[in-house]
Write a protein that holds these residues in place. Structure first.
Motif, PDB file in Angstrom:
ATOM      1  N   HIS B 220      37.002  45.455  41.348  1.00 19.30           N
ATOM      2  CA  HIS B 220      37.055  44.007  41.604  1.00 19.30           C
ATOM      3  C   HIS B 220      37.280  43.729  43.092  1.00 19.30           C
ATOM      4  CE1 HIS B 220      39.146  39.969  41.635  1.00 19.30           C
ATOM      5  NE2 HIS B 220      37.916  39.719  41.278  1.00 19.30           N
ATOM      6  N   ALA B 221      38.134  44.533  43.733  1.00 18.30           N
ATOM      7  CA  ALA B 221      38.342  44.369  45.182  1.00 18.30           C
ATOM      8  C   ALA B 221      37.018  44.568  45.923  1.00 18.30           C
ATOM      9  CB  ALA B 221      39.399  45.359  45.675  1.00 18.30           C
ATOM     10  N   CYS B 222      36.207  45.506  45.442  1.00 10.09           N
ATOM     11  CA  CYS B 222      34.885  45.727  46.061  1.00 10.09           C
ATOM     12  C   CYS B 222      33.993  44.507  45.868  1.00 10.09           C
ATOM     13  CB  CYS B 222      34.218  46.971  45.476  1.00 10.09           C
ATOM     14  SG  CYS B 222      35.020  48.510  45.958  1.00 10.09           S
ATOM     15  N   PHE B 223      34.010  43.918  44.678  1.00  9.68           N
ATOM     16  CA  PHE B 223      33.230  42.696  44.438  1.00  9.68           C
ATOM     17  C   PHE B 223      33.681  41.604  45.417  1.00  9.68           C
ATOM     18  CE2 PHE B 223      30.656  42.541  40.447  1.00  9.68           C
ATOM     19  CZ  PHE B 223      30.726  43.873  40.125  1.00  9.68           C
ATOM     20  N   HIS B 224      34.988  41.458  45.552  1.00  9.74           N
ATOM     21  CA  HIS B 224      35.544  40.418  46.414  1.00  9.74           C
ATOM     22  C   HIS B 224      35.133  40.676  47.870  1.00  9.74           C
ATOM     23  CE1 HIS B 224      39.438  38.245  47.893  1.00  9.74           C
ATOM     24  NE2 HIS B 224      38.410  37.452  47.935  1.00  9.74           N
ATOM     25  N   ALA B 225      35.214  41.939  48.282  1.00  7.44           N
ATOM     26  CA  ALA B 225      34.896  42.269  49.681  1.00  7.44           C
ATOM     27  C   ALA B 225      33.401  42.154  49.955  1.00  7.44           C
ATOM     28  CB  ALA B 225      35.388  43.687  50.003  1.00  7.44           C
ATOM     29  N   ALA B 226      32.582  42.636  49.014  1.00 11.44           N
ATOM     30  CA  ALA B 226      31.139  42.719  49.289  1.00 11.44           C
ATOM     31  C   ALA B 226      30.398  41.442  48.977  1.00 11.44           C
ATOM     32  CB  ALA B 226      30.529  43.870  48.476  1.00 11.44           C
ATOM     33  N   LEU B 227      30.877  40.676  47.994  1.00  9.08           N
ATOM     34  CA  LEU B 227      30.095  39.523  47.535  1.00  9.08           C
ATOM     35  C   LEU B 227      30.815  38.189  47.718  1.00  9.08           C
ATOM     36  CD1 LEU B 227      28.885  40.998  44.099  1.00  9.08           C
ATOM     37  CD2 LEU B 227      27.814  41.249  46.339  1.00  9.08           C
ATOM     38  N   GLY B 228      32.083  38.231  48.067  1.00 12.13           N
ATOM     39  CA  GLY B 228      32.881  37.007  48.125  1.00 12.13           C
ATOM     40  C   GLY B 228      32.468  36.046  49.222  1.00 12.13           C
ATOM     41  N   ASP B 229      32.052  36.578  50.356  1.00 11.51           N
ATOM     42  CA  ASP B 229      31.682  35.748  51.498  1.00 11.51           C
ATOM     43  C   ASP B 229      30.492  36.400  52.196  1.00 11.51           C
ATOM     44  OD1 ASP B 229      34.160  33.781  51.913  1.00 11.51           O
ATOM     45  OD2 ASP B 229      34.914  35.751  51.338  1.00 11.51           O
ATOM     46  N   VAL B 230      29.713  35.572  52.895  1.00 11.95           N
ATOM     47  CA  VAL B 230      28.549  36.110  53.611  1.00 11.95           C
ATOM     48  C   VAL B 230      29.017  37.159  54.625  1.00 11.95           C
ATOM     49  CG1 VAL B 230      26.696  35.540  55.212  1.00 11.95           C
ATOM     50  CG2 VAL B 230      27.143  34.059  53.246  1.00 11.95           C
ATOM     51  N   VAL B 231      30.025  36.810  55.418  1.00 15.51           N
ATOM     52  CA  VAL B 231      30.661  37.798  56.299  1.00 15.51           C
ATOM     53  C   VAL B 231      31.960  38.208  55.606  1.00 15.51           C
ATOM     54  CG1 VAL B 231      31.698  38.219  58.548  1.00 15.51           C
ATOM     55  CG2 VAL B 231      29.713  36.704  58.354  1.00 15.51           C
ATOM     56  N   PRO B 232      32.047  39.462  55.153  1.00 23.44           N
ATOM     57  CA  PRO B 232      33.233  39.865  54.383  1.00 23.44           C
ATOM     58  C   PRO B 232      34.538  39.571  55.124  1.00 23.44           C
ATOM     59  CG  PRO B 232      31.555  41.558  54.257  1.00 23.44           C
ATOM     60  CD  PRO B 232      31.079  40.563  55.279  1.00 23.44           C
ATOM     61  N   ARG B 233      35.490  39.002  54.393  1.00 21.81           N
ATOM     62  CA  ARG B 233      36.800  38.710  54.987  1.00 21.81           C
ATOM     63  C   ARG B 233      37.594  40.006  55.142  1.00 21.81           C
ATOM     64  NH1 ARG B 233      38.682  33.614  55.117  1.00 21.81           N
ATOM     65  NH2 ARG B 233      40.787  34.242  54.607  1.00 21.81           N
ATOM     66  N   LEU B 234      38.575  39.958  56.027  1.00 22.68           N
ATOM     67  CA  LEU B 234      39.297  41.188  56.356  1.00 22.68           C
ATOM     68  C   LEU B 234      40.288  41.616  55.268  1.00 22.68           C
ATOM     69  CD1 LEU B 234      39.801  40.536  60.171  1.00 22.68           C
ATOM     70  CD2 LEU B 234      38.401  42.317  59.134  1.00 22.68           C
ATOM     71  N   VAL B 235      40.947  40.656  54.631  1.00 25.01           N
ATOM     72  CA  VAL B 235      41.946  41.045  53.625  1.00 25.01           C
ATOM     73  C   VAL B 235      41.309  41.799  52.455  1.00 25.01           C
ATOM     74  CG1 VAL B 235      43.529  40.124  51.866  1.00 25.01           C
ATOM     75  CG2 VAL B 235      43.744  39.392  54.245  1.00 25.01           C
ATOM     76  N   PRO B 236      40.187  41.325  51.897  1.00 23.88           N
ATOM     77  CA  PRO B 236      39.567  42.133  50.825  1.00 23.88           C
ATOM     78  C   PRO B 236      39.137  43.524  51.311  1.00 23.88           C
ATOM     79  CG  PRO B 236      38.562  39.942  50.926  1.00 23.88           C
ATOM     80  CD  PRO B 236      39.498  40.038  52.082  1.00 23.88           C
ATOM     81  N   GLN B 237      38.702  43.608  52.568  1.00 24.25           N
ATOM     82  CA  GLN B 237      38.318  44.937  53.087  1.00 24.25           C
ATOM     83  C   GLN B 237      39.550  45.832  53.193  1.00 24.25           C
ATOM     84  OE1 GLN B 237      35.202  45.123  56.216  1.00 24.25           O
ATOM     85  NE2 GLN B 237      35.553  42.935  56.370  1.00 24.25           N
ATOM     86  N   ARG B 238      40.647  45.252  53.642  1.00 20.57           N
ATOM     87  CA  ARG B 238      41.898  46.019  53.701  1.00 20.57           C
ATOM     88  C   ARG B 238      42.302  46.464  52.288  1.00 20.57           C
ATOM     89  NH1 ARG B 238      46.584  47.576  57.000  1.00 20.57           N
ATOM     90  NH2 ARG B 238      47.960  48.393  55.420  1.00 20.57           N
ATOM     91  N   ASP B 239      42.127  45.566  51.303  1.00 16.66           N
ATOM     92  CA  ASP B 239      42.465  45.924  49.913  1.00 16.66           C
ATOM     93  C   ASP B 239      41.692  47.169  49.475  1.00 16.66           C
ATOM     94  OD1 ASP B 239      44.075  43.682  49.739  1.00 16.66           O
ATOM     95  OD2 ASP B 239      42.673  42.508  48.537  1.00 16.66           O
ATOM     96  N   VAL B 240      40.397  47.186  49.798  1.00 18.06           N
ATOM     97  CA  VAL B 240      39.550  48.310  49.383  1.00 18.06           C
ATOM     98  C   VAL B 240      40.092  49.618  49.962  1.00 18.06           C
ATOM     99  CG1 VAL B 240      37.252  49.336  49.714  1.00 18.06           C
ATOM    100  CG2 VAL B 240      37.457  46.936  49.029  1.00 18.06           C
ATOM    101  N   VAL B 241      40.379  49.610  51.264  1.00 16.19           N
ATOM    102  CA  VAL B 241      40.872  50.838  51.915  1.00 16.19           C
ATOM    103  C   VAL B 241      42.271  51.177  51.405  1.00 16.19           C
ATOM    104  CG1 VAL B 241      41.423  51.904  54.125  1.00 16.19           C
ATOM    105  CG2 VAL B 241      39.474  50.346  53.961  1.00 16.19           C
ATOM    106  N   GLN B 242      43.114  50.158  51.303  1.00 19.82           N
ATOM    107  CA  GLN B 242      44.497  50.355  50.848  1.00 19.82           C
ATOM    108  C   GLN B 242      44.526  51.032  49.482  1.00 19.82           C
ATOM    109  OE1 GLN B 242      47.243  49.129  52.679  1.00 19.82           O
ATOM    110  NE2 GLN B 242      48.630  50.081  51.215  1.00 19.82           N
ATOM    111  N   MET B 243      43.706  50.538  48.566  1.00 14.76           N
ATOM    112  CA  MET B 243      43.708  51.100  47.204  1.00 14.76           C
ATOM    113  C   MET B 243      43.126  52.504  47.193  1.00 14.76           C
ATOM    114  SD  MET B 243      42.438  47.976  44.803  1.00 14.76           S
ATOM    115  CE  MET B 243      43.049  46.329  45.027  1.00 14.76           C
ATOM    116  N   LEU B 244      42.026  52.680  47.908  1.00 11.58           N
ATOM    117  CA  LEU B 244      41.347  53.976  47.851  1.00 11.58           C
ATOM    118  C   LEU B 244      42.200  55.084  48.476  1.00 11.58           C
ATOM    119  CD1 LEU B 244      38.844  55.237  46.773  1.00 11.58           C
ATOM    120  CD2 LEU B 244      37.655  54.685  48.873  1.00 11.58           C
ATOM    121  N   LEU B 245      42.902  54.761  49.561  1.00  8.19           N
ATOM    122  CA  LEU B 245      43.708  55.789  50.221  1.00  8.19           C
ATOM    123  C   LEU B 245      45.086  55.970  49.573  1.00  8.19           C
ATOM    124  CD1 LEU B 245      42.823  55.271  54.004  1.00  8.19           C
ATOM    125  CD2 LEU B 245      41.856  56.874  52.362  1.00  8.19           C
TER     126      LEU B 245
END
Lengths: 95, 370
Positions: B220-245
């Motif tokens: 879901h974080a990936c959906f939010h980061a990749a599809l949520g906004d035309v230019v991906p917002r930084l917090v969802p991108q941080r979520d993706v990295v935060q969760m994966l690492l």
């Protein structure tokens, strides 16, 4: 202070919402509107209340941390605990 | 070379992540640079990570700048608490009506995935409910004084086809009530049974709340980061990295879910984009896969519906019709949007003709590109 108050343990009220905000803590009772803020000293007490502790234990810990007079710290912490109890941010516990 | 404001902003967004190659200035920013940075930090809800960047010594500041950053974060933290108080009330209301809800994004991610929830700020209350309980959830929230912001095209449309709907509470908080993750083709392919099969739980003010399980939360974080906004917002991108690492995500299951939901292009885009934006040096199995992944022509067309600057509701709707599995569903979807109820049209378009023309323009634009 009575003998009883020396033996009583205190702990955070775990039914409040809270966040660390730099050197402060902000606290909100669930369903409440007014956010309360604890200053750096209040935050130190809040941090120390993550597990049950007596006033004596809290005063020892904080006096050592701040290199402050033990009696003064104890009076200040006791006053703060009573205020936090009144605001339902902390409670006395049996354990 | 002196880092730009954008460099510093992305460095703040990646602060504390092992392997994040932040670009920091050697001395405090001047007044103009500081003003630009703090305005972007506020818009991206990064004040928690800004104060940590300052406290750690990564970002040099003047005492006045540090004080201003702390004050801004104090207010942002207060806002998060008010939202969490509202969240508890909404969950209680839904539960009392027998509606199961899981917390999405904000509060759930802050408490489950970040070492300090103050690092992860949010601006609304996000919940997901089961499709079959969606209408009940809408009715209960409406009966409890929350204002539904947008009506559905026709009765039953949201429950069957839409991402969800939004409410504004009496305290002016926003509730996003989801049925699936996003509007359009990718949202329609989410296996909602998988979403509801297992859960994670977190504590909030002594209450145990339900959230998506680790892998579904990551997808879901990936959906939010990749599809949520035309230019991906930084917090969802941080979520993706935060969760994966965090090493709590089972990457094999993530790949399986992504494949099953035909969402590999979404996961790959989110991970590759986040790795690049936050300049993460560490390579993981999933980041390596994401960088190598090449979406099919069809996937690129579907992604463009979400990521194109000219993307519109009509374009997502057309793509959704293509993604629906049965002719019956396609017909029902088209009927709802072609002949919506009056309440839906009012305020959105000047009338049915305007609505047709907008739809046709979107279609024409897509045909030109094809």
């Amino acid at each position: 202070m009575t003998t009883k108050s020396w033996q009583e343990k205190w702990i955070r009220n775990d039914t409040v919402l809270w966040r660390l905000a730099s050197d402060r803590v902000v606290v909100l009772r669930a369903g409440g509107q007014d956010v309360l803020s604890l200053d750096p000293t209040g935050r130190a007490v809040w941090d120390a209340l993550d597990r049950p502790a007596t006033l004596q234990e809290l005063a020892d810990r904080l006096a050592a941390r701040y290199a402050a007079p033990r009696d003064q710290v104890e009076r200040d912490v006791h006053a703060l605990l009573l205020e936090m109890e009144h605001l339902q941010l902390a409670a006395r516990t049996a354990s | 070379m002196r880092p730009t404001t954008e460099d510093v902003l992305t460095s703040v967004a990646g602060h504390g992540i092992p392997g994040a190659m932040g670009r920091w200035p050697d001395e405090p920013l001047d007044a103009s640079g500081w003003s630009s940075l703090t305005s972007r930090v506020r818009a991206q809800r990064l004040s928690g990570l800004l104060v940590e960047s300052i406290a750690s010594g990564s970002l040099p500041t003047t005492p006045t700048q540090a004080e201003a950053a702390a004050e801004a974060h104090f207010h942002a933290a207060c806002d998060s608490l008010r939202l969490e108080s509202g969240l508890l009330g909404v969950v209680e209301t839904l539960q009392a009506a027998g509606v199961q809800a899981r917390v999405l994004k904000g509060s759930a991610v802050a408490h489950l995935d970040y070492p300090d929830p103050a690092q992860r700020l949010f601006g609304d209350i996000d919940l997901i409910v089961r499709s079959e309980q969606f209408d009940d959830a809408v009715a209960v929230l409406s009966e409890n004084g929350n204002h539904r912001r947008y009506p559905q095209p026709r009765a039953g449309f949201d429950r069957r086809f839409s991402k969800g709907t939004s409410f504004r509470t009496a305290d002016r908080l926003e509730i996003d009530l989801h049925r699936t993750f996003v509007m359009g083709p990718y949202g329609l392919r989410v296996d909602l049974d998988e979403v509801w099969r297992t859960e994670s739980r977190f504590e909030l003010a002594g209450r145990s709340l339900s959230a998506l399980d680790n892998e579904v939360r990551f997808v879901h974080a990936c959906f939010h980061a990749a599809l949520g906004d035309v230019v991906p917002r930084l917090v969802p991108q941080r979520d993706v990295v935060q969760m994966l690492l965090s090493n709590r995500v089972d990457v094999a299951r993530v790949r399986s879910i992504a494949q099953h939901w035909q969402a590999e292009p979404v996961v790959a885009r989110a991970v590759a984009y986040a790795w690049q934006t936050l300049r993460i040096a560490d390579v993981t199995a999933l980041s390596s896969w994401a960088h190598r992944y090449v979406p099919s022509d069809r996937a690129q067309r579907e992604l463009a519906v979400y990521t194109d600057l000219n993307g519109s509701y009509a374009a997502k709707s057309l793509a959704a019709i293509r993604a629906l599995p049965s002719v019956r569903d396609k017909a029902a979807f088209a009927l709802c949007l072609t002949f919506p109820e009056r309440a839906y049209v009012t305020g959105r378009h000047s009338g049915p003709r305007d609505r047709w023309q907008r739809g046709l323009r979107a279609l024409a634009l897509r045909r030109q590109r094809a």
